[in-house]
Design an enzyme around this catalytic site. Structure first.
Site, PDB file in Angstrom:
ATOM      1  N   SER A  74       0.817  -1.221   0.000  1.00  0.00           N
ATOM      2  CA  SER A  74       0.000   0.000   0.000  1.00  0.00           C
ATOM      3  C   SER A  74       0.850   1.269   0.000  1.00  0.00           C
ATOM      4  O   SER A  74       0.407   2.300  -0.480  1.00  0.00           O
ATOM      5  CB  SER A  74      -0.950  -0.002   1.193  1.00  0.00           C
ATOM      6  N   TYR A  92       0.637   9.506   7.103  1.00  0.00           N
ATOM      7  CA  TYR A  92      -0.105   8.230   7.239  1.00  0.00           C
ATOM      8  C   TYR A  92       0.607   7.046   6.569  1.00  0.00           C
ATOM      9  O   TYR A  92       1.475   7.227   5.741  1.00  0.00           O
ATOM     10  CB  TYR A  92      -1.576   8.350   6.882  1.00  0.00           C
ATOM     11  N   GLU A  93       0.211   5.866   7.014  1.00  0.00           N
ATOM     12  CA  GLU A  93       0.879   4.611   6.645  1.00  0.00           C
ATOM     13  C   GLU A  93       2.377   4.659   6.981  1.00  0.00           C
ATOM     14  O   GLU A  93       3.208   4.151   6.250  1.00  0.00           O
ATOM     15  CB  GLU A  93       0.627   4.263   5.183  1.00  0.00           C
ATOM     16  N   GLY A  94       2.662   5.276   8.116  1.00  0.00           N
ATOM     17  CA  GLY A  94       4.048   5.390   8.592  1.00  0.00           C
ATOM     18  C   GLY A  94       4.622   6.748   8.240  1.00  0.00           C
ATOM     19  O   GLY A  94       4.672   7.118   7.074  1.00  0.00           O
TER      20      GLY A  94
END
Lengths: 411, 265
Positions: free
Chosen positions: A241, A385-387
């Site tokens: 993702s 977001y997502e790290g």
């Protein structure tokens, strides 16, 4: 430059560009100002087949892979990063399911996912478990044929609008991180409610909610893979993702340039178009080069991923196994480092490009009537977001240390 | 439910030029696309199909390159496409064109019975608005023009709201019937990824005048009852006048007088 290498990818670009032009641009300012989810765009995405791009034809999808998903997300984000999240977060929420699901689970969930009839969302973050996902406190205790879930998730994108939530829970708190599992929890299940709706800096048309679980009974058929393997699936999900977030960042950077360059060509000061001032022209050239570098990085990676992902999907369908198992059989490469590099680089490029574009255009770009300040607000989320960018650096350096340690003594 | 949408390939709206010598549109070299009004007709047909099930067929009359508009129709959700192409059709006016289309629809009706024909209210190149009503006259099927909304539909009939000069009226039409629709009726979708790919592979059925058993004495420029005498781009004239007066009230009164004098009010 376009990176489409086959007919499907080219048509994904053509479709999403037309969607951006005809449907998203007329809506984006209003949805951003009102901080409102667009049901109208949801219907448009359904009609144009966006939700099923990356799913096989057997489930009503189009048989594309991670590249198609990234391309769509780039082009939609180029017009509006917020409205692009409707299909974006549904894919993110569904990837862990798609990787770990049994044949029965896939057949149960994928057709409605591919048509967009049901939206998915991803629920990992908790008030005390952000970058440290292992610290999550939501528990799911087995009780007969059910898991009883208690806890809360926050900052959940497409909250309340999504129908299915892939939720990271601990099924065995005594084992700590090794107790983490993934459960699919459906909206409407008793005890599952929504808390606060967040007011945000950017991506405002996508609703961000708190999820609250109070003795929620989830059937054991909704467990993904096996108990205690949640972190593994989560890492694999993020590997697939994060290039999507990188693609979104490239789209934001390109969208900011699309607004900036025509303006600099027409805006005159000191008797000439300001783009002809070398200081400004050279800045634009640098930003354009960085954006293109980011794009090349994303699609080089996703095309390599698809070389494995698509055969794994095909085998999983043929053998009635999970995609995760088939990836393993193909001796699946670990994409963690490359995904982290792409996300780190592209999200920084997006922020830099959007910021510099606002400066280049000057006062007008600070005004809400001009479609540029929104790009700067939206760009920021891609670094978070997502790290966050720092977590991406952790991923990269951890991988590098392992890589060089394994080479020791090889010379 | 079998719905036939009639479409036409026309010059893109921003690109229409007229040859002052012949009074005809200059079509060669001009980018062309589906007549914008027909997009609404086709979208309505596809929406009805999604709601009720069935087939959407699309028919066009035009030169070989008009095949492009039929492939575009597939991308927009049509199932079957038919092209009427024959030198005998060349130069047809609306009377001849609607005759040819009605013969095509008759043939489609023989393949699978047609319930509903939908046209755009007019084209962007000749603007007549004749085709819908004329097709219905040739078919001897009931017609509603300027339809802005489908109110309801069942197995036997469709109820629509149509625009009139001073409002709107609601009509119920038994199937089979013919509608022509205005832009208020829907918002045409973006061509889907799947549709775009299907469009390239779709089979276009091509029919000549003989294939649809059309009477050649009713076709082509020499058999048309109407002739285009002249077409031209109207001159754009801007004129203005100042209304003088001491107060706003006085100015308003004078303005009303001027408007009355010129019979605007």
């Amino acid at each position: 430059m376009d990176y489409a290498i086959n007919e499907l990818e080219q048509e994904v670009l053509n479709t999403t560009r037309e969607l951006a032009q005809k449907k998203i641009k007329p809506l984006r300012a209003e949805m951003d100002a009102k901080e409102q989810f667009s049901k109208e765009m949801l219907e448009e995405y359904k009609k144009s087949g966006i939700f099923g791009l990356w799913l096989p034809e057997e489930y009503g999808g189009l048989g594309g892979g991670i590249t198609c998903l990234a391309m769509a997300f780039e082009e939609l984000s180029r017009a509006c990063a917020g409205l692009a999240l409707t299909p974006g977060t549904s894919a993110l929420g569904a990837i862990p399911m798609y990787l770990a699901a049994t044949k029965e689970q896939r057949e149960r969930w994928c057709p409605d996912l591919a048509s967009g009839k049901k939206l998915w969302a991803f629920a990992l973050t908790e008030p005390e478990a952000g970058s440290d996902a292992t610290a999550l406190k939501t528990t799911a205790i087995k009780d007969g044929d059910y898991y009883v879930v208690n806890g809360a998730k926050h900052f959940i994108s497409t909250g309340k609008e999504a129908d299915f939530y892939t939720v990271a829970v601990n099924t065995n708190p005594s084992r700590g991180a090794r107790g983490i599992s993934l459960l699919v929890i459906e909206k409407g299940t008793e005890g599952f409610s929504f808390g606060k709706k967040e007011e945000k800096m950017g991506i405002r048309s996508n609703p961000t909610y708190e999820l609250i679980f109070e003795n929620v009974r989830v059937p054991k058929e909704n467990l993904l893979g096996s108990e205690g393997r949640g972190l593994l699936y989560l890492q694999e999900t993020l590997d697939y993702s994060r290039p999507g977030v990188a693609a979104q960042a490239v789209g934001i950077a390109q969208g900011a340039l699309d607004v900036t360059i025509p303006y600099l060509r027409t805006r005159k000061q000191f008797g000439q178009p300001i783009i002809t001032f070398q200081a400004l022209g050279h800045k634009v050239a640098e930003l354009a080069a960085k954006t293109e570098a980011g794009r090349a990085m994303v699609y080089n990676l996703t095309h390599r991923m698809d070389e494995e992902f698509l055969p794994a999907v095909k085998n999983a369908l043929a053998n009635g196994t999970t995609v995760h198992d088939e990836l393993k059989k193909l001796k699946g490469a670990r994409w963690t480092k490359y995904s982290a590099e792409a996300k780190l680089f592209c999200s920084n490029v997006a922020m830099e490009v959007a910021d510099e574009c606002v400066t280049l255009c000057g006062g007008i770009a600070y005004m809400r009537d001009f479609p540029l300040e929104k790009y700067m607000r939206d760009a920021k989320i891609t670094q978070i977001y997502e790290g966050t960018v720092h977590i991406q650096k952790n991923e990269i350096i951890t991988a590098l240390i392992k890589e060089y340690a394994s080479k020791e003594g090889e010379e | 439910m079998h719905i036939v949408a009639c479409v036409k390939q026309t010059p893109k709206s921003d690109n229409v030029k007229i040859d002052p010598a012949t009074g005809c549109l200059i079509r060669s070299g001009a980018a062309s696309a589906m007549n914008p009004f027909d997009e609404y007709a086709l979208e309505e047909a596809v929406m009805l199909k999604e709601q009720l099930g069935g087939t959407v067929s699309v028919i066009t009359m035009g030169p070989p390159q008009a095949e492009a508009v039929l492939r575009d129709s597939i991308a927009r959700g049509a199932d079957k496409v038919y092209q009427l192409g024959d030198m005998a059709f060349a130069g047809s006016d609306t009377w001849s064109t609607s005759y040819a289309l009605s013969k095509g629809i008759e043939k489609i009706n023989g393949i699978e019975p047609v319930d509903l024909v939908i046209c755009g209210k007019q084209t962007n190149d000749s603007d007549t608005g004749h085709i819908g009503p004329q097709v219905s006259a040739w078919m001897k099927w009931p017609n509603a023009a300027f339809v802005k909304k489908v109110v309801s539909v069942n197995e036997k009939s469709i109820t629509v709201e149509r625009l009139t000069e001073d409002g709107s009226e609601i009509l119920e039409l038994p199937f089979p019937c013919v509608l022509s629709v205005v832009k208020d009726i829907n918002s045409p979708r973006v061509r889907s990824v799947k549709g775009r790919i299907a469009a390239k592979r779709a089979e276009v059925t091509k029919w000549t005048a003989d294939d649809v058993a059309a009477d050649k004495n009713k076709l082509g420029m020499k058999n048309c009852p109407t002739r285009v005498v002249k077409s031209f781009v109207p001159k754009r004239e801007v004129c203005s006048a100042n209304v003088e007066g001491a107060t706003a009230k006085e100015k308003a009164a004078k303005l009303v007088e001027i408007l009355k004098e010129n019979k605007y009010i």
